[in-house]
Scaffold this motif. Structure first.
Motif, PDB file in Angstrom:
ATOM      1  N   GLN A   1     -81.240  15.333  63.843  1.00 28.97           N
ATOM      2  CA  GLN A   1     -82.361  16.269  63.787  1.00 28.97           C
ATOM      3  C   GLN A   1     -82.825  16.478  62.349  1.00 28.97           C
ATOM      4  N   LEU A   2     -81.970  16.175  61.399  1.00 33.16           N
ATOM      5  CA  LEU A   2     -82.308  16.432  59.994  1.00 33.16           C
ATOM      6  C   LEU A   2     -82.872  15.204  59.300  1.00 33.16           C
ATOM      7  N   VAL A   3     -82.285  14.053  59.530  1.00 28.08           N
ATOM      8  CA  VAL A   3     -82.748  12.840  58.845  1.00 28.08           C
ATOM      9  C   VAL A   3     -82.922  11.721  59.859  1.00 28.08           C
ATOM     10  N   ASP A   4     -83.796  10.784  59.519  1.00 31.83           N
ATOM     11  CA  ASP A   4     -84.009   9.630  60.393  1.00 31.83           C
ATOM     12  C   ASP A   4     -82.843   8.665  60.225  1.00 31.83           C
ATOM     13  N   LEU A   5     -82.327   8.181  61.347  1.00 33.39           N
ATOM     14  CA  LEU A   5     -81.239   7.201  61.272  1.00 33.39           C
ATOM     15  C   LEU A   5     -81.665   5.955  62.031  1.00 33.39           C
ATOM     16  N   ASP A   6     -81.419   4.820  61.412  1.00 34.39           N
ATOM     17  CA  ASP A   6     -81.720   3.556  62.070  1.00 34.39           C
ATOM     18  C   ASP A   6     -80.711   3.348  63.197  1.00 34.39           C
TER      19      ASP A   6
ATOM     20  N   ASP B   1     -83.041  13.531  51.665  1.00 27.95           N
ATOM     21  CA  ASP B   1     -82.155  13.450  52.832  1.00 27.95           C
ATOM     22  C   ASP B   1     -80.779  13.990  52.495  1.00 27.95           C
ATOM     23  N   VAL B   2     -80.309  13.587  51.313  1.00 28.69           N
ATOM     24  CA  VAL B   2     -78.983  13.992  50.887  1.00 28.69           C
ATOM     25  C   VAL B   2     -78.940  15.503  50.685  1.00 28.69           C
ATOM     26  N   ALA B   3     -80.014  16.038  50.101  1.00 30.75           N
ATOM     27  CA  ALA B   3     -80.087  17.485  49.874  1.00 30.75           C
ATOM     28  C   ALA B   3     -80.071  18.212  51.214  1.00 30.75           C
TER      29      ALA B   3
ATOM     30  N   VAL C   1     -78.673  17.272  53.966  1.00 28.03           N
ATOM     31  CA  VAL C   1     -77.310  17.257  54.507  1.00 28.03           C
ATOM     32  C   VAL C   1     -76.440  18.277  53.770  1.00 28.03           C
ATOM     33  N   ALA C   2     -76.601  18.330  52.453  1.00 19.18           N
ATOM     34  CA  ALA C   2     -75.774  19.242  51.665  1.00 19.18           C
ATOM     35  C   ALA C   2     -76.062  20.695  52.034  1.00 19.18           C
ATOM     36  N   VAL C   3     -77.352  21.018  52.209  1.00 19.36           N
ATOM     37  CA  VAL C   3     -77.732  22.394  52.526  1.00 19.36           C
ATOM     38  C   VAL C   3     -77.191  22.797  53.898  1.00 19.36           C
ATOM     39  N   ASN C   4     -77.204  21.843  54.826  1.00 21.58           N
ATOM     40  CA  ASN C   4     -76.776  22.152  56.186  1.00 21.58           C
ATOM     41  C   ASN C   4     -75.310  21.822  56.442  1.00 21.58           C
TER      42      ASN C   4
END
Lengths: 381, 647
Positions: free
Chosen positions: B105-110, B140-142, B144-147
């Motif tokens: 839900q946060l970042v696009d994944l192939d 994207d990394v940010a 993940v870090a925030v969540n």
């Protein structure tokens, strides 16, 4: 009763018995058990509550049992020998029929507060019963075939049940322990020669039966034998125990890596490090000096048993004391041989050191019997 | 049963006797145990100690930082960029599927990449971090870090990867890195343990490949203690290794950028700029190019086939790999050979009637009607073929070839780029060896105008031109310094030719570019302080057949692209005090003077000015056109031009 020949009145009574206990033996037992506490503390990574604490509690309980048994006159125990053997045999049948399955073998009865291993019990009651048998038997009949056959049956019955569990280690200890009592009682050398010859024949039969429909041992037992003969052949699976155990032992060197510094046990390379293989941790952390010291403590216990027995004119008492000592000897000799790669891995704990309830309590009761024999030995005029 | 006292005594003695026997046996057994302890713990202790250490101590390699690559002014061409990854640790994640669902839900994944990663997660021990996706944007990394609280076991991580900030400009020179393959391992015969690291990046082409060992550095290592399950317990020691050497190239990134942009207007073209004084290669252009960063990340098969199917061959570095008939640019070599051999004087004229007849075969001049009387200077100015047919017959191929080799034709230059070609400089022996045939006069005639067997790369033409301009045997240089140590300049000694002869040839080239009837007059420099001298070349890929001529095919425009002539131009400037030599080849571009000449001139002007040249440098009637061209060039931005300087 043979006691009538002696001055039974000289036998101490009441609380004064405490003064006549074999205190050297008690000290030695405590010293060995303390080594066990130390090692259990170490293999738990400095955690006392995991193994060391329950073991200490059991040892205290065992000590109380031992002293209690020691206070009771030895002739009472002689009269109870048959019953004790019968109950043990019955319990073995019960495990055979309805025992809880654990570790791939049916070995214990769950009493709720502890798991009772009838086979442990049997190691002592067998010795006790045989001692009582030879006490009762006219010594002139000792080597007569019929009177040799009876103790053989007494040994074979529980051995068969234990072997069926299957527990090869205990079976060997039962046969050896029983055989030693028969030997001490004075059964002719000839019988032993024949039995040893038959034993060699049996080993040959065991090996030739392999892979045939009448195979005598389970596959895993054969594999253990293979592994014993060549541990390197299967270092990651069957041979893993023995290979890692030898590495731990050998890497100890003269003085060891230091308390709590044994890498093999701390990093979990050692299997069953708190039970059957605890000696390897001791050897790794305290080296040759530590290992030979423990061996000396064990040897002293045997020496005190032999001295006590030789000073005891009572047949039951001396046979029992020697039998218990011999069984104790077999325990640590087989365990050490096993971890040092001199004998197959058969699952024999290091007495008083390995973590485990039944073995500890049964051994303490057994030493209680030798104490009783020591305290209540006939005194000369 | 009662026992008599006698029996009791007997029994007691018997038991004691047997007890002693048993005690003896036990003592023996104790002896065996003690001996075994001694054997294992004292005699063989070292051996077991070693085994214990092997058990617990693992070596983990630490990849050293790859050497950076800079241009001559310190502009980064290849750098180690942060590679943002998202990793998962199974035992921390608990429910892996739920954690991934939230991550999605946060970042696009192939989906393919994710599936591969999940299989890896299953296979590895639960405490091993597995990369779910890499080369992510910082955002994207940010995210993940925030969540982090909602994503148990999922953490952002950062590693190093190669990045080429100049993109396509240096795709051919610097090349690119990629993950080491089994094929690489077989081919390289390199036992560096670093190559065993999965996905370790090694140079695949260009400088990255040729100077791989210098750039890679030495592996560091850390000794770690692991438990029986392989979990890392602690670090015992660390050796950081040696980072790879940094490289500084002789290339000027601003000039390179301009060269690439200017060449790309010619569709499929290559050009080389060289400093005639020290051999520094300032620009090596090959168009079209490609983005090397795509290869680092792992190029998609669609993108890759777009590159391989392109008839303009973007993957080839035509400047050093392409071998073309040099055409008329070769005529300087014939001139010098004839002058040095004394077979011609500058003032001698030769009659050009439009063709030369050898036996019963006619060799035509490019000008049907002929040039009339032509002297040496005019022969270059007009690029008269018949003049050179005549010289070739006088001098002979062997002396021409010997002269051309002194100028670098037919030689392999040891430069750290992929597949640098030696071209072909034929002579009699060469033909005998190659074809088993005798050299014929016709072959000499073809060679004299840079056709036939003669092949040269744009790099070789630039070197030839630099040597003409300087009179020295200057060697091309691509690496300016390595690990801070300056690379030596080689060949800055005289060619040993008569300076007058060289001057005559240069004068001919001057006439080409600066006289009204010169073939390169349209591509001249109008600034008197920076006048250039050049030579055009138009080399046929194949002959126009009589049948085609009958059908009316008379010019290149009527032919399909791949059968048109190659357009070439070589030049140096300033004429009075030569500084830069340039060569340009436009594949199937048509006329050398009209197509390649302006490109060579524009590149020279950019080099001379250290940036976009003022319009005043161009002939007045061309300025509007040039302004439009300059504005349309896809240059890297003003600062790129400013940065370049005349080092």
């Amino acid at each position: 009763m043979s006691y009538l020949e002696y001055n039974v009145k000289r036998v101490p009574t009441g609380l004064s018995k405490v003064l006549y206990l074999n205190w050297a033996l008690i000290l030695l037992l405590t010293a060995v058990a303390s080594v066990g506490f130390l090692m259990l503390y170490s293999v738990a990574g400095g955690d006392i509550s995991r193994w060391a604490e329950p073991q200490i509690k059991r040892f205290v309980l065992g000590m109380v049992l031992m002293l209690t048994v020691a206070m009771v006159p030895i002739w009472f125990w002689r009269n109870m020998a048959g019953l004790a053997y019968g109950v043990s045999l019955l319990l073995l049948v019960v495990v055979e029929v309805a025992g809880t399955t654990g570790m791939g073998a049916q070995r214990w009865i769950d009493l709720g507060f502890m798991r009772l291993q009838p086979s442990e019990l049997m190691k002592i009651t067998l010795v006790m019963f045989l001692a009582a048998y030879y006490d009762w038997l006219d010594i002139k009949k000792t080597s007569r075939p019929l009177w040799v056959l009876i103790p053989l049956m007494i040994i074979i019955a529980p051995t068969y049940l234990v072997l069926h569990q299957p527990d090869l280690g205990t079976a060997i200890l039962l046969v050896a322990g029983g055989g030693i009592v028969m030997f001490l009682a004075g059964v002719s050398w000839w019988y032993f020669s024949v039995v040893i010859a038959a034993g060699v024949g049996l080993v040959a039969a065991v090996f030739t039966s392999r892979g045939t429909p009448w195979q005598l041992l389970k596959d895993y037992q054969y594999r253990r034998i293979d592994t014993f003969l060549d541990p390197a052949s299967d270092p990651m699976n069957a041979g893993y125990h023995i290979t890692q155990s030898k590495i731990a032992l050998g890497s100890g060197g003269w003085t060891g890596r230091g308390f709590m510094q044994g890498t093999q046990s701390r990093l979990n390379f050692l299997p069953e490090k708190h039970t059957d293989f605890i000696f390897t941790t001791l050897a790794e952390e305290f080296g040759f000096v530590g290992a030979i010291s423990l061996l000396t403590l064990y040897a002293l216990i045997i020496v005190f048993c032999i001295i006590s027995a030789m000073n005891n004119k009572d047949r039951f008492g001396s046979l029992l004391t020697l039998g218990v000592g011999a069984t104790f000897f077999l325990f640590f000799a087989v365990n050490m041989s096993m971890v040092m790669g001199l004998a197959p891995v058969v699952g024999v704990p290091l007495p008083l050191v390995s973590y485990g309830g039944s073995a500890m309590l049964v051994l303490m009761v057994a030493f209680g019997l030798t104490q009783s024999a020591h305290v209540h030995r006939p005194r000369g005029r | 049963m009662r026992q008599s006292p006698r029996d009791t005594e007997t029994s007691s003695r018997r038991i004691s006797r047997r007890a002693l026997v048993l005690g003896g046996l036990q003592t023996g057994m104790l002896g065996v145990l003690g001996w075994r302890m001694h054997q294992m713990q004292v005699d063989q202790a070292d051996q077991y100690r070693l085994l214990a250490d092997e058990n617990r101590i693992n070596m983990r390699l630490i990849a050293p930082a790859r050497g950076l690559i800079y241009d001559r002014n310190g502009v980064a061409l290849a750098e180690n960029a942060q590679n943002y990854r998202i990793v998962i640790v199974r035992e921390d994640a608990g429910d892996v599927d739920a954690a991934i669902a939230r991550l999605k839900q946060l970042v696009d994944l192939d989906p393919d990449e994710l599936e591969r990663a999940l299989r890896e997660v299953e296979r590895r021990s639960p405490f091993v971090p597995v990369t779910l996706t890499d080369q992510r944007a910082w955002e994207d990394v940010a995210e993940v870090a925030v969540n982090a609280p909602a994503l148990p076991g999922i953490t952002p991580d950062v590693g190093l990867t190669r990045n080429y900030p100049m993109g396509a400009d240096f795709a051919h020179i610097v090349g690119y890195v990629g993950p080491v393959s089994d094929y690489d391992l077989d081919r390289m015969d390199d036992d560096d343990p670093l190559l065993q690291i999965p996905k370790f990046q090694i140079g695949k082409t260009g400088v990255e490949n040729k100077l791989e060992r210098d750039l890679r550095g030495k592996a560091g290592s850390k000794r770690i203690e692991v438990n029986a399950a392989g979990r890392v317990m602690r670090e015992l020691g660390r050796d950081e290794g040696i980072p790879g050497s940094d490289l500084q190239l002789t290339i000027d990134s601003g000039l390179q950028n301009f060269t690439q942009a200017r060449l790309s207007l010619g569709m499929s073209a290559a050009g080389v700029v060289m400093d005639v004084r020290n051999g520094d290669l300032l620009a090596i252009g090959s168009a079209p190019a490609f983005d090397p960063n795509k290869f680092v990340r792992g190029i998609s098969s669609v993108d890759y086939s777009l590159l391989t199917d392109n008839i303009y061959r973007p993957l080839a570095n035509k400047a050093v790999q392409g071998a073309y008939p040099p055409g008329s640019t070769f005529k300087m070599m014939v001139t010098l050979a004839a002058l040095e051999a004394g077979e011609v004087t500058p003032d001698e004229t030769i009659w050009c009637g439009g063709y030369t007849k050898v036996g019963n075969r006619r060799f035509h001049c490019w000008k049907r009607g002929g040039h009339g009387h032509v002297n040496l200077e005019e022969s270059l100015q007009h690029s008269c073929d018949v003049y050179y047919f005549d010289l070739a017959q006088r001098v002979g191929i062997d002396r021409i070839a010997a002269m051309a080799r002194r100028f670098g034709l037919g030689s392999h230059f040891d430069l750290p780029m992929s597949a640098v070609t030696a071209g072909i400089m034929p002579d009699k022996a060469w033909k005998t060896e190659r074809y088993g045939q005798d050299w014929r006069v016709g072959d000499s005639l073809n060679a004299a105008i840079g056709q036939g067997y003669v092949l040269a790369s744009p790099l070789q033409l630039a070197v030839m031109n630099a040597r003409l301009a300087s009179g020295t045997a200057i060697e091309p240089r691509l690496v300016k310094s390595e690990g801070g140590i300056e690379t030596e300049v080689r060949g800055a000694v005289s060619l040993g030719l008569n300076e007058n002869h060289l001057r005559m040839v240069r004068k001919g080239m001057y006439a080409v570019s600066n006289t009204r009837r010169g073939t390169g007059y349209g591509a001249r420099i109008a600034d008197d302080t920076m006048l250039m001298a050049g030579k055009s070349g138009t080399s046929q890929v194949r002959n126009i057949t009589a049948a085609e001529r009958a059908r009316g095919v008379t010019s290149n425009a009527d032919l399909p692209w791949e059968r048109r002539d190659h357009a070439l131009f070589v030049a140096f400037a300033p004429y009075e005090n030569p500084r830069y030599a340039v060569s340009v080849v436009v594949e199937h571009g048509g006329g050398g003077s009209s197509v390649a000449g302006p490109i060579a001139r524009d590149i020279l002007l950019y080099a001379l000015h250290g940036g976009l040249p003022p319009l005043e440098s161009y002939p007045s009637y061309q300025r509007d056109e040039i302004r439009v061209m300059q504005e349309s060039l896809p240059l890297r931005g003003a600062e790129g031009g400013e940065e370049s300087s005349r080092a």
